[in-house]
Design a protein around this motif. Structure first.
Motif, PDB file in Angstrom:
ATOM      1  N   ALA A 171       0.864  -1.193   0.000  1.00 33.22           N
ATOM      2  CA  ALA A 171       0.000   0.000   0.000  1.00 33.22           C
ATOM      3  C   ALA A 171       0.896   1.236   0.000  1.00 33.22           C
ATOM      4  O   ALA A 171       1.896   1.277   0.718  1.00 33.22           O
ATOM      5  CB  ALA A 171      -0.905  -0.008   1.231  1.00 33.22           C
ATOM      6  N   TYR A 172       0.535   2.230  -0.803  1.00 38.99           N
ATOM      7  CA  TYR A 172       1.383   3.425  -0.891  1.00 38.99           C
ATOM      8  C   TYR A 172       0.562   4.702  -0.811  1.00 38.99           C
ATOM      9  O   TYR A 172      -0.644   4.731  -1.092  1.00 38.99           O
ATOM     10  CB  TYR A 172       2.203   3.409  -2.176  1.00 38.99           C
ATOM     11  CG  TYR A 172       1.396   3.606  -3.448  1.00 38.99           C
ATOM     12  CD1 TYR A 172       1.027   4.884  -3.868  1.00 38.99           C
ATOM     13  CD2 TYR A 172       1.010   2.521  -4.230  1.00 38.99           C
ATOM     14  CE1 TYR A 172       0.295   5.074  -5.020  1.00 38.99           C
ATOM     15  CE2 TYR A 172       0.272   2.699  -5.382  1.00 38.99           C
ATOM     16  CZ  TYR A 172      -0.084   3.985  -5.780  1.00 38.99           C
ATOM     17  OH  TYR A 172      -0.823   4.172  -6.929  1.00 38.99           O
ATOM     18  N   GLN A 173       1.247   5.778  -0.423  1.00 32.05           N
ATOM     19  CA  GLN A 173       0.717   7.134  -0.482  1.00 32.05           C
ATOM     20  C   GLN A 173       1.765   8.004  -1.156  1.00 32.05           C
ATOM     21  O   GLN A 173       2.966   7.865  -0.895  1.00 32.05           O
ATOM     22  CB  GLN A 173       0.412   7.671   0.913  1.00 32.05           C
ATOM     23  CG  GLN A 173      -0.690   6.934   1.652  1.00 32.05           C
ATOM     24  CD  GLN A 173      -0.933   7.509   3.037  1.00 32.05           C
ATOM     25  OE1 GLN A 173      -0.344   8.526   3.398  1.00 32.05           O
ATOM     26  NE2 GLN A 173      -1.774   6.869   3.809  1.00 32.05           N
ATOM     27  N   GLY A 174       1.325   8.896  -2.026  1.00 35.26           N
ATOM     28  CA  GLY A 174       2.274   9.746  -2.721  1.00 35.26           C
ATOM     29  C   GLY A 174       1.580  10.856  -3.474  1.00 35.26           C
ATOM     30  O   GLY A 174       0.406  11.154  -3.238  1.00 35.26           O
ATOM     31  N   GLU A 175       2.309  11.465  -4.394  1.00 37.51           N
ATOM     32  CA  GLU A 175       1.772  12.555  -5.198  1.00 37.51           C
ATOM     33  C   GLU A 175       2.201  12.377  -6.642  1.00 37.51           C
ATOM     34  O   GLU A 175       3.316  11.940  -6.935  1.00 37.51           O
ATOM     35  CB  GLU A 175       2.269  13.904  -4.688  1.00 37.51           C
ATOM     36  CG  GLU A 175       1.752  14.309  -3.321  1.00 37.51           C
ATOM     37  CD  GLU A 175       2.327  15.638  -2.892  1.00 37.51           C
ATOM     38  OE1 GLU A 175       1.752  16.682  -3.279  1.00 37.51           O
ATOM     39  OE2 GLU A 175       3.374  15.627  -2.206  1.00 37.51           O
ATOM     40  N   GLY A 204      -2.676  14.356  -4.973  1.00 32.23           N
ATOM     41  CA  GLY A 204      -2.446  13.205  -4.104  1.00 32.23           C
ATOM     42  C   GLY A 204      -2.835  11.890  -4.769  1.00 32.23           C
ATOM     43  O   GLY A 204      -3.789  11.814  -5.545  1.00 32.23           O
ATOM     44  N   ARG A 205      -2.105  10.840  -4.443  1.00 33.51           N
ATOM     45  CA  ARG A 205      -2.385   9.510  -4.964  1.00 33.51           C
ATOM     46  C   ARG A 205      -2.170   8.486  -3.862  1.00 33.51           C
ATOM     47  O   ARG A 205      -1.291   8.618  -3.028  1.00 33.51           O
ATOM     48  CB  ARG A 205      -1.479   9.159  -6.156  1.00 33.51           C
ATOM     49  CG  ARG A 205      -1.785   9.935  -7.427  1.00 33.51           C
ATOM     50  CD  ARG A 205      -3.113   9.502  -8.025  1.00 33.51           C
ATOM     51  NE  ARG A 205      -3.347  10.099  -9.321  1.00 33.51           N
ATOM     52  CZ  ARG A 205      -3.923  11.290  -9.508  1.00 33.51           C
ATOM     53  NH1 ARG A 205      -4.286  12.015  -8.446  1.00 33.51           N
ATOM     54  NH2 ARG A 205      -4.114  11.754 -10.736  1.00 33.51           N
ATOM     55  N   ARG A 206      -2.962   7.426  -3.898  1.00 32.98           N
ATOM     56  CA  ARG A 206      -2.758   6.275  -3.034  1.00 32.98           C
ATOM     57  C   ARG A 206      -3.261   5.046  -3.769  1.00 32.98           C
ATOM     58  O   ARG A 206      -4.103   5.143  -4.656  1.00 32.98           O
ATOM     59  CB  ARG A 206      -3.451   6.438  -1.686  1.00 32.98           C
ATOM     60  CG  ARG A 206      -4.980   6.509  -1.738  1.00 32.98           C
ATOM     61  CD  ARG A 206      -5.561   6.578  -0.345  1.00 32.98           C
ATOM     62  NE  ARG A 206      -5.100   7.747   0.374  1.00 32.98           N
ATOM     63  CZ  ARG A 206      -4.961   7.798   1.695  1.00 32.98           C
ATOM     64  NH1 ARG A 206      -5.243   6.728   2.434  1.00 32.98           N
ATOM     65  NH2 ARG A 206      -4.548   8.900   2.299  1.00 32.98           N
ATOM     66  N   TRP A 208      -2.394   0.371  -4.424  1.00 29.63           N
ATOM     67  CA  TRP A 208      -1.723  -0.884  -4.107  1.00 29.63           C
ATOM     68  C   TRP A 208      -0.932  -1.356  -5.314  1.00 29.63           C
ATOM     69  O   TRP A 208      -1.365  -1.167  -6.466  1.00 29.63           O
ATOM     70  CB  TRP A 208      -2.732  -1.973  -3.734  1.00 29.63           C
ATOM     71  CG  TRP A 208      -3.481  -1.745  -2.465  1.00 29.63           C
ATOM     72  CD1 TRP A 208      -4.596  -0.956  -2.286  1.00 29.63           C
ATOM     73  CD2 TRP A 208      -3.174  -2.306  -1.191  1.00 29.63           C
ATOM     74  NE1 TRP A 208      -5.001  -0.982  -0.988  1.00 29.63           N
ATOM     75  CE2 TRP A 208      -4.146  -1.813  -0.276  1.00 29.63           C
ATOM     76  CE3 TRP A 208      -2.192  -3.172  -0.713  1.00 29.63           C
ATOM     77  CZ2 TRP A 208      -4.163  -2.161   1.062  1.00 29.63           C
ATOM     78  CZ3 TRP A 208      -2.193  -3.519   0.619  1.00 29.63           C
ATOM     79  CH2 TRP A 208      -3.169  -3.019   1.499  1.00 29.63           C
ATOM     80  N   ILE A 283       1.700   5.463  -9.872  1.00 31.62           N
ATOM     81  CA  ILE A 283       1.290   6.857  -9.660  1.00 31.62           C
ATOM     82  C   ILE A 283       1.164   7.575 -10.995  1.00 31.62           C
ATOM     83  O   ILE A 283       0.227   8.336 -11.236  1.00 31.62           O
ATOM     84  CB  ILE A 283       2.292   7.580  -8.742  1.00 31.62           C
ATOM     85  CG1 ILE A 283       2.180   7.044  -7.306  1.00 31.62           C
ATOM     86  CG2 ILE A 283       2.058   9.082  -8.756  1.00 31.62           C
ATOM     87  CD1 ILE A 283       3.206   7.633  -6.350  1.00 31.62           C
ATOM     88  N   HIS A 291       5.572   9.064  -0.534  1.00 34.09           N
ATOM     89  CA  HIS A 291       5.644   9.426   0.879  1.00 34.09           C
ATOM     90  C   HIS A 291       5.703   8.208   1.794  1.00 34.09           C
ATOM     91  O   HIS A 291       6.367   8.236   2.829  1.00 34.09           O
ATOM     92  CB  HIS A 291       4.435  10.284   1.269  1.00 34.09           C
ATOM     93  CG  HIS A 291       4.346  11.579   0.523  1.00 34.09           C
ATOM     94  ND1 HIS A 291       5.428  12.409   0.359  1.00 34.09           N
ATOM     95  CD2 HIS A 291       3.314  12.174  -0.124  1.00 34.09           C
ATOM     96  CE1 HIS A 291       5.078  13.472  -0.342  1.00 34.09           C
ATOM     97  NE2 HIS A 291       3.787  13.355  -0.651  1.00 34.09           N
ATOM     98  N   ARG A 292       5.036   7.135   1.404  1.00 37.31           N
ATOM     99  CA  ARG A 292       4.973   5.980   2.301  1.00 37.31           C
ATOM    100  C   ARG A 292       4.662   4.720   1.499  1.00 37.31           C
ATOM    101  O   ARG A 292       3.841   4.748   0.588  1.00 37.31           O
ATOM    102  CB  ARG A 292       3.896   6.204   3.374  1.00 37.31           C
ATOM    103  CG  ARG A 292       3.771   5.071   4.374  1.00 37.31           C
ATOM    104  CD  ARG A 292       2.823   5.449   5.493  1.00 37.31           C
ATOM    105  NE  ARG A 292       2.675   4.365   6.457  1.00 37.31           N
ATOM    106  CZ  ARG A 292       1.951   4.451   7.570  1.00 37.31           C
ATOM    107  NH1 ARG A 292       1.310   5.580   7.859  1.00 37.31           N
ATOM    108  NH2 ARG A 292       1.871   3.429   8.401  1.00 37.31           N
TER     109      ARG A 292
END
Length: 367
Positions: A171-175, A204-206, A208, A283, A291-292
């Motif tokens: 799972a990710y979070q980013g831009e 923003g993007r999130r 899998w 992304i 970011h994560r």
């Protein structure tokens, strides 16, 4: 885990002398009488013999007894390596520093090798690869290439590796950054002019990403620098054979010093780099910020394998430099010395050329 090394011996059916594995072949050869003996086929199917071990079971020290072995070891008084002894053998030389060592009373329980990649290149071909590589090094001492040309034999060594398999879901979070352009007025040489300036629109993007990793390779030894052994890649692991001591005949085999858990941590670092690229592709856009990333692992398995390396050492100004050759492909890596005299003459030559050009420009000979 401790480091172990061992040299296996197999008697010739004809004269009783030691047989050696013939690189690139499927038989053993007697150096004394020339007799050749085929390596017996493994009794089990190849795919079964190369099966994976469950990683978590191994980390709990719960592998089947047949997957483990007990070996006699003693520490080299010179370099600190632990040398392995077989059968009734009580004395040998340390393969890394040639110091005589005598068997002690210590033993070590370790995971057996499951597979071996037999030597494909013989010593003569490997030495030629090394000589060619050394000859292409700039500012290397003249004695370095001369050393290789004298024909000093390389040492054949089977180096331990771990291979890891795993299925991952991350799972990710980013831009996501998308380029756009605006027209701005700028002043150049006192004059105004219009020009297009690139900007980035972030959103923003999130999500899998998933991937299945197969045979992530991790060096299981500290005896050789990782930056050089890593650079020996790629290896054709499709040529792996079920482990048999026959393939080790005439060569030295090193035991692993990087434990299974430490190796798994290194494999996860390799996987993380690939997953990071997967996230960036997912992304999309022109540029990305990650970011994560939180990764879940499943179906984790491993193998303990041995890969072939030819090794040589060269002493220059009181320091030893090691060179290693991939025993399958001939790719060469190593620690190189620099010739102070060659570098000094090169610098002086460059300075002389610079001064000469400056003088000619001052005289108007050249523009």
């Amino acid at each position: 885990m401790t480091a172990q090394t061992a040299e296996r011996h197999f008697p010739c059916e004809s004269c009783g002398a030691d047989l050696r594995f013939a690189p690139g072949q499927t038989h053993l050869r007697c150096d004394h009488c020339g007799h050749e003996q085929d390596i017996p086929a493994a009794p089990e199917a190849r795919d079964l013999a190369l099966g994976e071990h469950d990683l978590h079971r191994a980390l709990r020290d719960a592998l089947p007894p047949g997957a483990m072995e007990e070996v006699r070891t003693t520490r080299c008084p010179s370099c600190g390596s632990l040398v392995e002894f077989q059968g009734a053998q009580h004395a040998t030389e340390c393969p890394f520093c040639a110091t005589p060592v005598v068997a002690g009373t210590g033993t070590n329980r370790q995971i057996k090798p499951q597979a071996v990649l037999p030597f494909f290149l013989d010593e003569r071909t490997a030495r030629q690869s090394m000589t060619n590589w050394l000859g292409g090094l700039w500012f290397a001492p003249n004695g370095l290439v001369e050393y290789a040309r004298k024909g000093r034999a390389l040492n054949g060594l089977y180096v331990p590796y771990w291979t890891y398999d795993a299925a991952t879901r991350s799972a990710y979070q980013g831009e996501r950054g998308d380029h756009y352009y605006v027209t701005e007025t700028v002043i150049v040489d006192g004059k105004q002019r219009q020009q297009q300036v690139q900007k980035i629109r972030w959103s923003g993007r999130r999500g899998w990403v998933s991937r299945v990793f197969d045979d992530v390779l991790v060096l299981a030894s500290e005896s050789l620098p990782r930056r050089y052994t890593d650079a020996l890649a790629p290896w054709d692991l499709a040529a792996l054979q079920p482990y048999r001591e026959d393939y080790l005949s005439g060569f030295t085999a090193e035991g692993y010093t990087v434990g299974l858990e430490e190796g798994w941590a290194r494999a996860q670092e390799v996987m993380a780099q690939v997953i990071h690229q997967d996230v960036r592709r997912d992304i999309g856009g022109d540029v990305q910020r990650v970011h994560r990333v939180d990764t879940e692992y499943s179906a984790e398995t491993f193998k303990h394998i041995l890969l072939p390396v030819w090794m040589a050492a060269y002493k220059y100004n009181g320091k030893s430099y090691r060179f290693i050759v991939n025993g399958q492909t001939g790719r060469v890596q190593g620690e190189r010395p620099w010739s102070v005299w060659k570098i000094t003459f090169a610098v002086l030559g460059a300075v002389a050329v610079g001064l000469g050009l400056f003088y000619l420009r001052q005289k108007g000979v050249i523009g």
